[in-house]
Design an enzyme around this catalytic site. Structure first.
Site, PDB file in Angstrom:
ATOM      1  N   PRO A 109     -17.090  -7.753  10.734  1.00  0.00           N
ATOM      2  CA  PRO A 109     -17.765  -8.340   9.561  1.00  0.00           C
ATOM      3  C   PRO A 109     -17.646  -7.415   8.354  1.00  0.00           C
ATOM      4  CG  PRO A 109     -19.222  -8.238  11.477  1.00  0.00           C
ATOM      5  CD  PRO A 109     -18.012  -7.429  11.800  1.00  0.00           C
ATOM      6  N   GLU A 110     -17.210  -7.964   7.240  1.00  0.00           N
ATOM      7  CA  GLU A 110     -17.099  -7.193   6.001  1.00  0.00           C
ATOM      8  C   GLU A 110     -18.143  -7.717   5.013  1.00  0.00           C
ATOM      9  OE1 GLU A 110     -12.958  -7.051   4.868  1.00  0.00           O
ATOM     10  OE2 GLU A 110     -12.375  -6.213   6.789  1.00  0.00           O
ATOM     11  N   HIS A 130     -25.612  -9.086  26.082  1.00  0.00           N
ATOM     12  CA  HIS A 130     -25.386  -8.105  25.021  1.00  0.00           C
ATOM     13  C   HIS A 130     -26.398  -8.190  23.879  1.00  0.00           C
ATOM     14  CE1 HIS A 130     -21.804  -6.784  27.026  1.00  0.00           C
ATOM     15  NE2 HIS A 130     -21.376  -8.027  27.098  1.00  0.00           N
TER      16      HIS A 130
END
Ligand SMILES: [Zn+2]
Length: 269
Positions: free
Chosen positions: A2-3, A91
């Site tokens: 993710p940016e 997770h």
């Protein structure tokens, strides 16, 4: 990974959903995904009310009453999901239950991300934030500022990806912005003219805004807080493309600082 546009997409959608919500319970996994003890994290977050949600670089900041702020970094594969049922995924590292029976879950299978809680007053001095450069979508990202950044022989792609100078211009968006500005990624930074800097700034801002508008890019793992994938990956002009959309020449691919760098040898100078 993710940016900036992906993180901004999450922040904007959470802002619409959970402002003024009270945190009724907090659950933490025993994985080392925190920089403070689980008990302290839970105790400081519980019963606080969410006041505002901001993004700084690629960090998600959830400001709470009591001078507290939750900090999430999604690493390579992290997600921050808002659901109406408690998820039982292996997770999941942190689940924040809200009084409205919604669940904000930090999920990260590859575990490069992390989360913590800080005092709002300490945010600016904290080592996570004290070395960050300017936000490319802020008024501070001016031609004058970029002129200071390019006084180096470092390659221009590395300069615009250096988070000490400019935050959140990740690999995809650096490739796209340089293509849009007709600048080769391996030009030494100091060779850029003032006009090229102007064009580069406009391109960085345009590509980030366009990506945010389309909910970011999903290459592998990224999901928004409602589980949706991004759509900007269908709009790439140069990243992972075979042919230049402008001149039809083959797009070339080289590695700069270990990252894939795509360019058109004809359109970019
Ligand atoms: Zn071309």
């Amino acid at each position: 990974m993710p940016e900036l546009p992906e993180v901004e997409t999450i922040v904007r959608s959470l802002r619409n959903e959970i402002i003024k919500e009270r945190i009724s319970a907090v659950y933490c996994s025993d994985k080392k995904m925190r920089v403070i003890a689980a008990e302290e994290f839970k105790q400081r977050a519980k019963d606080k009310v969410i006041e505002k949600i901001e993004r700084r670089a690629k960090y998600i900041l959830i400001f709470l009453t009591g001078n507290e702020v939750l900090v999430f970094h999604l690493g390579m594969s992290g997600r921050l999901l808002l659901t109406t049922k408690m998820s039982q995924e292996k997770h999941n590292h942190c689940i924040i239950e809200l009084a409205s029976r919604q669940f904000l879950t930090f999920y990260d299978p590859r575990r490069f991300g992390f989360y913590t809680i800080l005092k709002q007053d300490d945010l600016a001095q904290n080592k996570i934030f004290s070395n960050l450069g300017v936000e490319p979508l802020s008024n501070e990202f001016t031609n004058h500022y970029l002129q200071q950044c390019i006084k180096t022989k470092k390659l221009i792609k590395q300069t615009i990806m250096d988070s000490k100078l400019i935050v959140g211009v990740g690999n995809i968006y650096a490739n796209e912005a340089l293509y849009m500005a007709d600048i080769l990624p391996f030009r030494p930074s100091h060779t850029l003219t003032v006009a090229e800097c102007e064009k580069l700034i406009a391109s960085i801002v345009a590509v980030l805004n366009k990506a945010i508008e389309l909910g970011g890019s999903t290459l592998r793992d990224y999901r928004s807080s409602d589980g949706r994938i991004g759509r900007f990956q269908h709009k790439f002009l140069v990243y992972n493309r075979k042919h230049c959309p402008n001149c039809s020449n083959l797009i070339k691919n080289t590695r700069i600082g270990g990252r894939s760098s795509y360019y058109c040898g004809k359109c970019q100078n």
